[in-house]
Enzyme design. Structure first.
Site, mmCIF file in Angstrom:
data_model
loop_
_atom_site.group_PDB
_atom_site.id
_atom_site.type_symbol
_atom_site.label_atom_id
_atom_site.label_comp_id
_atom_site.label_asym_id
_atom_site.label_seq_id
_atom_site.Cartn_x
_atom_site.Cartn_y
_atom_site.Cartn_z
ATOM 1 N N CYS A 183 0.760 -1.328 -0.205
ATOM 2 C CA CYS A 183 -0.438 -0.077 -0.029
ATOM 3 C C CYS A 183 0.738 1.277 -0.405
ATOM 4 C CB CYS A 183 -1.184 -0.054 1.319
ATOM 5 S SG CYS A 183 -2.203 1.181 0.974
ATOM 6 N N GLU A 234 -1.156 -9.003 3.637
ATOM 7 C CA GLU A 234 -1.022 -9.657 5.473
ATOM 8 C C GLU A 234 -2.286 -9.887 6.154
ATOM 9 O OE1 GLU A 234 -2.092 -5.453 5.491
ATOM 10 O OE2 GLU A 234 -0.988 -6.863 4.202
ATOM 11 N N HIS A 282 -3.936 -5.311 0.478
ATOM 12 C CA HIS A 282 -3.045 -5.919 1.493
ATOM 13 C C HIS A 282 -3.076 -7.320 1.567
ATOM 14 C CE1 HIS A 282 -2.531 -1.974 3.435
ATOM 15 N NE2 HIS A 282 -3.614 -1.264 3.175
#
Length: 239
Positions: free
Chosen positions: A111, A218, A216
């Site tokens: 990001c 994660e 994202h």
């Protein structure tokens, strides 16, 4: 085999008691740990003159998400919607990214980290997509919606490191950003686009691992392709 130590950059926000707080969402270090790395958080006030020594001790760098990079870093005036900037964080991450590139240290930008990598190597950003690049895709999912919410799809460029890692042509992603790469840095290769043509990923050719993604991963570790982003990063850092 010794686990690789991964330096993770952190966000900064004002605090009435402490003056400011450095923090990072737990999903970043958790994803690094599950992939086989040891997460090490780097404070924003880490001395810049000591960064080369830190880089020598790290096996990889993760540039995390967070507030906006100040547009003076890419020769633009401040847009009214640009917010949560930190001159300390900008200085640290730009220097860190440049050192990682120079030393061929594996680097993953997520990001803001994707945008920061582009800036560190000479590129620029759209400061506020709704004003500068309107689209039928809402790239800025509200905070009230779960972070693993799938917002749109991206197309992965063939013959790219990202395509080799993910082994897919298209990918469902989440999306929580109002800024994005506008002009790619001269040495960066764009490797993913949203359906509206917005740049969603880039990489540095010839580098052991230097990839930035606008989404994202994660927060999407339950999906094999997004998990591969971290396992491939840690694998490169283990070499």
């Amino acid at each position: 085999m010794k686990k690789p130590v991964i330096g993770i950059t952190v966000s900064r926000k004002p605090d009435k008691v402490e003056g400011f707080l450095d923090f990072v969402p737990s999903a970043y270090p958790t994803a690094v740990r599950i992939a086989g790395g040891i997460p090490l958080l780097i404070p924003n006030d880490f001395p810049l003159d000591e960064l080369p020594g830190l880089v020598n001790d790290l096996a990889g760098v993760l540039l995390s998400g967070g507030g906006d990079v100040h547009p003076s870093r890419y020769q633009q005036e401040l847009h009214p919607k640009t917010h949560h900037t930190s001159s300390e964080r900008d200085a640290l991450e730009i220097h860190l990214a440049q050192l990682a590139v120079q030393s061929d240290l594996p680097l993953l930008g997520i990001c803001r980290g994707h945008q920061l990598l582009n800036i560190a190597l000479g590129g620029s950003l759209y400061q506020h997509l709704p004003d500068e690049r309107p689209s039928n895709i809402n790239h800025s999912t509200p905070d009230s919606i779960a972070k693993d919410h799938i917002a749109h799809q991206v197309k992965i460029a063939e013959e790219s490191a990202l395509h080799h890692i993910l082994e897919v042509d298209t990918l469902d992603v989440n999306s929580r950003h109002h800024q994005a790469v506008s002009t790619p840095a001269p040495n960066l290769k764009v490797t993913a686009y949203a359906s509206d043509g917005l740049i969603e990923a880039c990489e540095l050719a010839g580098h052991r691992f230097c990839i930035g993604v606008q989404w994202h991963p994660e927060n999407l570790q339950m999906m094999p392709e997004h998990k591969k982003v971290f396992t491939s990063f840690i694998a490169a850092a283990s070499q």
